[in-house]
Write an enzyme that holds these catalytic residues in place. Structure first.
Site, PDB file in Angstrom:
ATOM      1  N   ASP A 145       0.824  -1.217   0.000  1.00 40.15           N
ATOM      2  CA  ASP A 145       0.000   0.000   0.000  1.00 40.15           C
ATOM      3  C   ASP A 145       0.851   1.257   0.000  1.00 40.15           C
ATOM      4  OD1 ASP A 145      -1.863  -2.190   1.104  1.00 40.15           O
ATOM      5  OD2 ASP A 145      -3.172  -0.531   0.521  1.00 40.15           O
TER       6      ASP A 145
ATOM      7  N   ASN B 165       1.570  -3.076   4.139  1.00 41.79           N
ATOM      8  CA  ASN B 165       0.618  -3.923   3.402  1.00 41.79           C
ATOM      9  C   ASN B 165      -0.361  -4.499   4.430  1.00 41.79           C
ATOM     10  OD1 ASN B 165      -0.290  -5.109   0.897  1.00 41.79           O
ATOM     11  ND2 ASN B 165       0.439  -7.071   1.654  1.00 41.79           N
ATOM     12  N   LYS B 166      -1.325  -5.242   3.938  1.00 44.60           N
ATOM     13  CA  LYS B 166      -2.372  -5.783   4.801  1.00 44.60           C
ATOM     14  C   LYS B 166      -1.799  -6.430   6.064  1.00 44.60           C
ATOM     15  CE  LYS B 166      -5.898  -5.545   4.376  1.00 44.60           C
ATOM     16  NZ  LYS B 166      -6.582  -4.393   5.049  1.00 44.60           N
TER      17      LYS B 166
HETATM   18  O1  MRU Z   1      -7.700  -3.032   2.984  1.00 43.14           O
HETATM   19  P1  MRU Z   1      -7.460  -3.410   1.553  1.00 43.14           P
HETATM   20  O2  MRU Z   1      -8.243  -4.610   1.119  1.00 43.14           O
HETATM   21  O3  MRU Z   1      -7.611  -2.246   0.610  1.00 43.14           O
HETATM   22  O4  MRU Z   1      -5.926  -3.836   1.526  1.00 43.14           O
HETATM   23  C1  MRU Z   1      -5.341  -4.195   0.313  1.00 43.14           C
HETATM   24  C2  MRU Z   1      -3.949  -4.661   0.464  1.00 43.14           C
HETATM   25  O5  MRU Z   1      -3.370  -4.647   1.527  1.00 43.14           O
HETATM   26  C3  MRU Z   1      -3.241  -5.092  -0.782  1.00 43.14           C
HETATM   27  O6  MRU Z   1      -2.284  -6.080  -0.503  1.00 43.14           O
HETATM   28  C4  MRU Z   1      -2.528  -3.878  -1.383  1.00 43.14           C
HETATM   29  O7  MRU Z   1      -3.404  -2.798  -1.520  1.00 43.14           O
HETATM   30  C5  MRU Z   1      -1.955  -4.178  -2.697  1.00 43.14           C
HETATM   31  S1  MRU Z   1      -3.246  -4.323  -3.894  1.00 43.14           S
HETATM   32  C6  MRU Z   1      -2.686  -4.552  -5.390  1.00 43.14           C
END
Ligand code: MRU
Length: 325
Positions: free
Chosen positions: A224, A234-235
């Protein structure tokens, strides 16, 4: 602007038409549209939709409204830098365009379309560069959803997987379910199964045991926000995977377009981490899964220090930090 409401997947494919900045901001906040590149594209397209009825306005008033709406959209989610990146691009474009509201709106429409098309091309390039890390027969572990549902194209971390499959390489993907909102089980499993790619869902807690049994050849995740030194958000759960991968000698790759790089931040501790409602942890599909009143912590992202990353797969190649925007 027409979106698929990702909250309803995989049970139902619901599309929604959004016309105001408020409804687009709400869709981003509530994860109807989600994934770092996609929320940037949605915000840019959302601005175009929201400004449609303001085309007759004089330049200064048009720009004033555009700024207000960009501020609203930009506040919808704090961690993915792609949101701010896309909005800044839209505002800079408007400011550099001559004429009144109608000229500016036409130009914004072109710019939002370019943001989307460029993302599609970046996904493809990430896929092509990433092919080199996926050998025939590889078992890949991924987290959250980084595919077509998260981007304007075939995805970031899923892009090399799609292309390797297209080329006939036999891959198998372990998908972390990704607590608490289950982007892995609801979205990634849906995408990979549609594409006919062999995959197995696991609970997030299963990854350690699989790595200990040498059942994972590569970990491939998205991002992110990537800082100048290569620390990235990232998540939530990504950091744990990175530490596990290092411990077990498994290569750990982060795939992202250049729009995810925020070189203005020197290191990961400076990334704003979104804290979401405790109710996302204490309830599932509207049903309580914890005692009434239980305290819960719900950071949506974590930061993985750069030293755990084998390499970054980007649209500019497979690279190592430091990064410049
Ligand atoms: O909370 P989200 O579902 O928007 O989180 C998304 C992620 O963490 C993805 O791994 C990240 O955005 C990369 S998407 C190509």
């Amino acid at each position: 602007m027409r979106i698929i409401d990702q909250r309803a997947l995989p049970e139902a494919e619901i599309t929604r038409d959004l016309e105001s900045a408020e409804s687009v901001a709400d869709a981003i906040r509530t994860l109807q549209v989600r994934g770092a590149p996609l929320i940037g594209i949605a915000a840019a397209m959302g601005l175009v939709a929201a400004m449609r009825d303001d085309r007759a306005l004089a330049r200064a008033t048009f720009l004033g409204r555009l700024n207000q709406r960009a501020t609203l959209l930009g506040a919808a989610r704090p961690t993915a830098v792609n949101l701010r990146w896309a909005l800044e691009r839209m505002l800079t474009t408007a400011a550099a365009t001559a004429g009144e509201g109608s000229n500016l709106w036409e130009r914004l429409h072109v710019e939002a379309t370019s943001i989307w098309e460029e993302d599609r091309a970046m996904c493809r390039r990430i896929g092509e560069y990433g092919l080199s890390i996926l050998s025939d027969g590889a078992n890949v572990l991924t987290h959250c959803n980084t595919g077509a549902l998260a981007t304007g194209g075939i995805g970031t971390a899923l892009a090399p997987i799609y292309l390797a499959h297209e080329q006939g390489r036999r891959l198998h993907v372990y998908i972390d379910e990704t607590r608490p909102l289950l982007q892995g089980s609801r979205l990634t499993a849906w995408e990979l199964m549609h594409a006919g790619i062999a995959c197995t869902l696991i609970t997030d807690a299963t990854a350690a045991s699989l790595m200990r049994q040498a059942k994972v050849d590569t970990v491939l995740v998205g991002a992110d926000r990537i800082c100048a030194n290569g620390d990235f958000a990232n998540k939530i759960g990504t950091y744990g995977l990175a530490v596990l991968a290092r411990h077990h000698g498994v290569p750990f790759y982060c795939a992202a377009p250049w729009s995810t790089v925020d070189a203005s931040l020197a290191e990961g501790d400076l990334i704003p981490i979104e804290q979401r409602a405790p109710s996302e942890v204490t309830a599932m599909a509207g049903r309580p899964i914890a005692p009434d009143g239980a305290a819960a912590l719900n950071p949506a992202f974590d930061v993985t220090p750069s030293r755990y990353v084998t390499a970054f797969i980007t649209d500019r190649g497979i690279v190592q930090p430091p990064f410049r925007s």
